[in-house]
Design a protein around this motif. Structure first.
Motif, PDB file in Angstrom:
ATOM      1  N   PHE A   1       0.759  -1.140  -0.008  1.00 50.29           N
ATOM      2  CA  PHE A   1      -0.048   0.071  -0.123  1.00 50.29           C
ATOM      3  C   PHE A   1       0.966   1.097  -0.025  1.00 50.29           C
ATOM      4  O   PHE A   1       0.379   2.508  -0.021  1.00 50.29           O
ATOM      5  CB  PHE A   1      -0.921  -0.025   1.196  1.00 50.29           C
ATOM      6  N   GLY A   2       2.097   1.238   0.102  1.00 48.65           N
ATOM      7  CA  GLY A   2       3.083   2.427   0.065  1.00 48.65           C
ATOM      8  C   GLY A   2       3.279   2.719   1.389  1.00 48.65           C
ATOM      9  O   GLY A   2       2.652   2.715   2.414  1.00 48.65           O
ATOM     10  N   THR A   3       4.221   3.977   1.527  1.00 46.94           N
ATOM     11  CA  THR A   3       4.782   4.518   2.796  1.00 46.94           C
ATOM     12  C   THR A   3       3.826   5.015   3.523  1.00 46.94           C
ATOM     13  O   THR A   3       3.740   4.850   4.757  1.00 46.94           O
ATOM     14  CB  THR A   3       6.070   5.365   2.218  1.00 46.94           C
ATOM     15  N   THR A   4       2.881   6.083   2.835  1.00 42.41           N
ATOM     16  CA  THR A   4       1.782   6.557   3.762  1.00 42.41           C
ATOM     17  C   THR A   4       1.120   5.603   4.550  1.00 42.41           C
ATOM     18  O   THR A   4       0.838   5.932   5.751  1.00 42.41           O
ATOM     19  CB  THR A   4       1.011   7.500   2.955  1.00 42.41           C
ATOM     20  N   ALA A   5       0.487   4.570   3.983  1.00 41.03           N
ATOM     21  CA  ALA A   5      -0.584   3.819   4.365  1.00 41.03           C
ATOM     22  C   ALA A   5       0.366   2.754   5.433  1.00 41.03           C
ATOM     23  O   ALA A   5      -0.229   2.585   6.504  1.00 41.03           O
ATOM     24  CB  ALA A   5      -1.188   2.834   3.441  1.00 41.03           C
ATOM     25  N   SER A   6       1.404   2.487   5.041  1.00 42.05           N
ATOM     26  CA  SER A   6       2.358   1.705   5.961  1.00 42.05           C
ATOM     27  C   SER A   6       2.442   2.273   7.238  1.00 42.05           C
ATOM     28  O   SER A   6       2.611   1.782   8.393  1.00 42.05           O
ATOM     29  CB  SER A   6       3.871   1.122   5.250  1.00 42.05           C
ATOM     30  N   ARG A   7       2.861   3.586   7.409  1.00 42.73           N
ATOM     31  CA  ARG A   7       3.069   4.402   8.539  1.00 42.73           C
ATOM     32  C   ARG A   7       2.054   4.444   9.482  1.00 42.73           C
ATOM     33  O   ARG A   7       1.996   4.196  10.405  1.00 42.73           O
ATOM     34  CB  ARG A   7       3.478   5.620   8.252  1.00 42.73           C
ATOM     35  N   ALA A   8       0.745   4.475   8.892  1.00 45.58           N
ATOM     36  CA  ALA A   8      -0.300   4.701   9.603  1.00 45.58           C
ATOM     37  C   ALA A   8      -0.771   3.182  10.273  1.00 45.58           C
ATOM     38  O   ALA A   8      -1.116   3.135  11.386  1.00 45.58           O
ATOM     39  CB  ALA A   8      -1.748   4.889   8.632  1.00 45.58           C
ATOM     40  N   VAL A   9      -0.516   2.208   9.422  1.00 45.17           N
ATOM     41  CA  VAL A   9      -0.684   0.892   9.982  1.00 45.17           C
ATOM     42  C   VAL A   9       0.253   0.561  11.150  1.00 45.17           C
ATOM     43  O   VAL A   9       0.194   0.012  12.250  1.00 45.17           O
ATOM     44  CB  VAL A   9      -0.601  -0.338   8.899  1.00 45.17           C
ATOM     45  N   ALA A  10       1.368   0.893  11.015  1.00 49.39           N
ATOM     46  CA  ALA A  10       2.616   0.870  11.870  1.00 49.39           C
ATOM     47  C   ALA A  10       2.013   1.418  13.375  1.00 49.39           C
ATOM     48  O   ALA A  10       2.292   0.972  14.468  1.00 49.39           O
ATOM     49  CB  ALA A  10       3.868   1.140  11.523  1.00 49.39           C
ATOM     50  N   ASP A  11       1.727   2.690  13.311  1.00 49.80           N
ATOM     51  CA  ASP A  11       1.143   3.522  14.279  1.00 49.80           C
ATOM     52  C   ASP A  11      -0.005   2.582  14.966  1.00 49.80           C
ATOM     53  O   ASP A  11      -0.171   2.504  16.424  1.00 49.80           O
ATOM     54  CB  ASP A  11       0.648   4.742  14.095  1.00 49.80           C
ATOM     55  N   VAL A  12      -0.985   2.083  14.388  1.00 51.77           N
ATOM     56  CA  VAL A  12      -2.056   1.239  14.785  1.00 51.77           C
ATOM     57  C   VAL A  12      -1.603   0.152  15.516  1.00 51.77           C
ATOM     58  O   VAL A  12      -2.011  -0.270  16.877  1.00 51.77           O
ATOM     59  CB  VAL A  12      -3.145   0.998  13.969  1.00 51.77           C
ATOM     60  N   LEU A  13      -0.719  -0.713  14.971  1.00 55.47           N
ATOM     61  CA  LEU A  13      -0.079  -1.831  15.724  1.00 55.47           C
ATOM     62  C   LEU A  13       0.644  -1.608  16.952  1.00 55.47           C
ATOM     63  O   LEU A  13       0.660  -2.251  18.005  1.00 55.47           O
ATOM     64  CB  LEU A  13       0.834  -2.590  14.562  1.00 55.47           C
ATOM     65  N   ASP A  14       1.334  -0.588  16.782  1.00 53.35           N
ATOM     66  CA  ASP A  14       2.216   0.035  18.073  1.00 53.35           C
ATOM     67  C   ASP A  14       1.190   0.400  19.019  1.00 53.35           C
ATOM     68  O   ASP A  14       1.546  -0.118  20.386  1.00 53.35           O
ATOM     69  CB  ASP A  14       3.077   1.351  17.797  1.00 53.35           C
ATOM     70  N   GLU A  15       0.218   1.244  19.043  1.00 53.85           N
ATOM     71  CA  GLU A  15      -0.863   1.472  20.055  1.00 53.85           C
ATOM     72  C   GLU A  15      -1.370   0.262  20.456  1.00 53.85           C
ATOM     73  O   GLU A  15      -2.084   0.215  21.775  1.00 53.85           O
ATOM     74  CB  GLU A  15      -1.976   2.201  19.355  1.00 53.85           C
ATOM     75  N   ALA A  16      -1.662  -0.757  19.730  1.00 46.77           N
ATOM     76  CA  ALA A  16      -2.298  -2.166  20.172  1.00 46.77           C
ATOM     77  C   ALA A  16      -1.365  -3.064  20.728  1.00 46.77           C
ATOM     78  O   ALA A  16      -1.857  -4.092  21.386  1.00 46.77           O
ATOM     79  CB  ALA A  16      -2.974  -2.897  18.958  1.00 46.77           C
ATOM     80  N   GLY A  17       0.004  -2.581  20.881  1.00 45.52           N
ATOM     81  CA  GLY A  17       0.842  -3.521  21.501  1.00 45.52           C
ATOM     82  C   GLY A  17       1.221  -4.630  20.817  1.00 45.52           C
ATOM     83  O   GLY A  17       1.874  -5.560  21.413  1.00 45.52           O
ATOM     84  N   VAL A  18       1.158  -4.490  19.352  1.00 45.29           N
ATOM     85  CA  VAL A  18       1.528  -5.944  18.542  1.00 45.29           C
ATOM     86  C   VAL A  18       2.989  -5.597  18.310  1.00 45.29           C
ATOM     87  O   VAL A  18       3.175  -4.439  17.525  1.00 45.29           O
ATOM     88  CB  VAL A  18       0.538  -5.841  17.415  1.00 45.29           C
ATOM     89  N   GLU A  19       3.927  -6.468  18.373  1.00 42.37           N
ATOM     90  CA  GLU A  19       5.440  -6.290  18.073  1.00 42.37           C
ATOM     91  C   GLU A  19       5.300  -6.646  16.456  1.00 42.37           C
ATOM     92  O   GLU A  19       4.875  -7.813  16.098  1.00 42.37           O
ATOM     93  CB  GLU A  19       6.213  -7.158  18.751  1.00 42.37           C
ATOM     94  N   VAL A  20       6.005  -5.873  15.481  1.00 42.85           N
ATOM     95  CA  VAL A  20       6.331  -6.301  14.424  1.00 42.85           C
ATOM     96  C   VAL A  20       7.594  -6.601  14.040  1.00 42.85           C
ATOM     97  O   VAL A  20       8.676  -5.543  14.581  1.00 42.85           O
ATOM     98  CB  VAL A  20       5.664  -5.108  13.389  1.00 42.85           C
ATOM     99  N   ILE A  21       7.896  -7.706  13.354  1.00 41.39           N
ATOM    100  CA  ILE A  21       9.335  -8.017  12.895  1.00 41.39           C
ATOM    101  C   ILE A  21       9.267  -7.916  11.361  1.00 41.39           C
ATOM    102  O   ILE A  21       8.697  -9.082  10.809  1.00 41.39           O
ATOM    103  CB  ILE A  21       9.679  -9.176  13.532  1.00 41.39           C
ATOM    104  N   ALA A  22       9.642  -6.980  10.676  1.00 38.28           N
ATOM    105  CA  ALA A  22       9.563  -7.138   9.262  1.00 38.28           C
ATOM    106  C   ALA A  22      10.712  -7.160   8.433  1.00 38.28           C
ATOM    107  O   ALA A  22      11.837  -7.038   9.117  1.00 38.28           O
ATOM    108  CB  ALA A  22       8.981  -5.625   8.775  1.00 38.28           C
ATOM    109  N   GLY A  23      10.639  -7.676   7.192  1.00 38.67           N
ATOM    110  CA  GLY A  23      11.817  -7.598   6.393  1.00 38.67           C
ATOM    111  C   GLY A  23      12.430  -8.866   6.773  1.00 38.67           C
ATOM    112  O   GLY A  23      13.980  -9.111   6.485  1.00 38.67           O
ATOM    113  N   ARG A  24      11.613  -9.861   7.365  1.00 43.16           N
ATOM    114  CA  ARG A  24      12.466 -11.199   7.459  1.00 43.16           C
ATOM    115  C   ARG A  24      11.742 -12.496   7.102  1.00 43.16           C
ATOM    116  O   ARG A  24      10.419 -12.266   7.601  1.00 43.16           O
ATOM    117  CB  ARG A  24      12.864 -11.225   9.082  1.00 43.16           C
TER     118      ARG A  24
END
Length: 403
Positions: A209-232
């Motif tokens: 979805f591109g950088t803008t959408a990705s940043r919004a999703v990352a913020d939502v995940l962070d607020e929800a306490g979901v740890e993300v390990i990307a690029g692996r």
């Protein structure tokens, strides 16, 4: 470009002496197949005879499938026999297994055959477990395993859940919705402590979805306490352990999205994974009159909204070939997705295609398109929501689920 007559009309590309109806066969019973059927009935002339062949008796319109185990979004089922009858098409309950290109014949699993002038292959893809261990999130075939995982969370037997997006899985949004839904499920009703880790091969959350959408999703995940390990690349080694790159991760339960295999009908070109190559109009190489659309094609992202767009592009080209419209320009696919979050519904959109991936990246808390439901189809969603669509849900256990 299409040749035009002096009065500006496009001449028919069929022989003028032909009196037989143009035979169109659609193989499949999912979003791409039905979007094409609705589009053909809206645009093609009455001189077309359309037959839909599918091995299942029902179409399951389940845009909220990820939410089903959490008690939301059960969706509706429609009888394919009733839908085709309402749309003026014939219905054959059988599966495509082979195409005889020179004879313009589609051979079905029972040995029956259908003669065609135009064939659209929209048979979808086949999900299969990416790993020997862990739980595969597949509501059609593995629902009990995931339901058992939720029971373990209720019993406080699974305080840490890991979710894995396997390599080569292009439509990754279900994993993010699963992560957010599991995290929310763990907090209620008694405030259970639950850690959720999401491992994905994408360089950033929902990278398509591109950088803008990705940043919004990352913020939502962070607020929800979901740890993300990307690029692996995550590899599940056992029911409680996985490797993400060089990092060893343990969890009480591991859930992975399934991988997909292409339909690989005999007589049709396919890549090593069984997917059918097509051009920008959906034409299959070296098979005149044959098109393909949906998850069974070699497009990297398998998603209902994109399948509908592919079907619309195919129909536009077919209608031009029949002389009923101007030559269509190659469409620019637009990826649309809906992510249910603790804050509300997040709508995501971006353009795809060569040199355009991620362009127009948008994330909004307000709807970005008018189509009903979460599958952004140009015609099918509107038709299923209309009073003209058969209202009675099918009771058959067979389904052709959407994602």
């Amino acid at each position: 470009m299409a040749r035009r007559t002096a009065n500006g009309t496009v001449p028919s590309m069929l022989p003028t002496t032909r009196r037989d109806p143009h035979r169109i066969v659609i193989a499949g019973g999912g979003i791409a197949a039905l979007e094409a059927l609705v589009a053909l009935r809206e645009q093609a002339s009455s001189g077309c005879r359309i037959t839909l062949a599918s091995p299942t008796g029902t179409f399951a319109y389940r845009p909220l499938a990820v939410q089903e185990p959490f008690g939301r979004g059960g969706g509706r089922r429609f009888s394919l026999a009733a839908l085709t009858r309402d749309l003026g098409a014939a219905y054959v309950r059988d599966a495509l297994v082979r195409v005889d290109g020179p004879a313009r014949t589609a051979i079905l699993r029972t040995g029956a055959s259908l003669q065609y002038d135009t064939l659209l292959i929209a048979t979808g893809a086949h999900p299969y477990p990416a790993f020997a261990h862990g739980v595969t999130f597949d509501r059609d075939t593995e629902a009990a395993e995931f339901d058992e995982l939720l029971s373990d969370i209720d019993a406080r037997l699974a305080p840490h859940v890991a979710i894995v997006v396997p390599e080569h899985v292009g439509w990754t949004l279900p994993a993010y919705e699963l992560a957010l839904s599991i995290a929310a499920y763990g907090r209620r009703p008694r405030g259970r402590r639950l850690a959720v880790t999401l491992v994905t091969h994408e360089r950033q959350p929902l990278a398509a979805f591109g950088t803008t959408a990705s940043r919004a999703v990352a913020d939502v995940l962070d607020e929800a306490g979901v740890e993300v390990i990307a690029g692996r690349e995550g590899v599940v080694m056992s029911d409680g352990a996985l490797i993400a790159g060089s990092q060893w991760i343990t969890a009480d339960r591991i859930v992975a999205l399934p991988r997909l295999a292409g339909p690989r009908p005999r007589g049709v070109p396919s890549d090593p994974h069984g997917f059918i190559p097509v051009d920008c109009h959906g034409r299959v190489p070296d098979l005149p009159g044959v098109y393909a659309a949906g998850d069974g094609t070699s497009a990297s992202i398998k998603q209902g909204g994109l399948a509908a767009q592919q079907a619309d592009a195919v129909v536009a080209h077919i209608v031009w070939q029949l002389g009923a419209a101007a030559e269509p320009t190659p469409p620019t696919p637009v990826l649309r997705g809906v992510l249910r979050t603790p804050r509300g519904t997040l709508y995501l959109q971006a353009e795809l295609g060569p040199g355009r991936a991620g362009e127009g990246s948008i994330a909004s808390w307000l709807p970005l398109w008018p189509a009903p439901g979460r599958v952004a189809s140009r015609r099918l969603g509107r038709y299923l929501s209309s009073s003209s669509a058969p209202a009675s849900p099918a009771s058959s256990s067979g389904s052709c689920a959407t994602r």
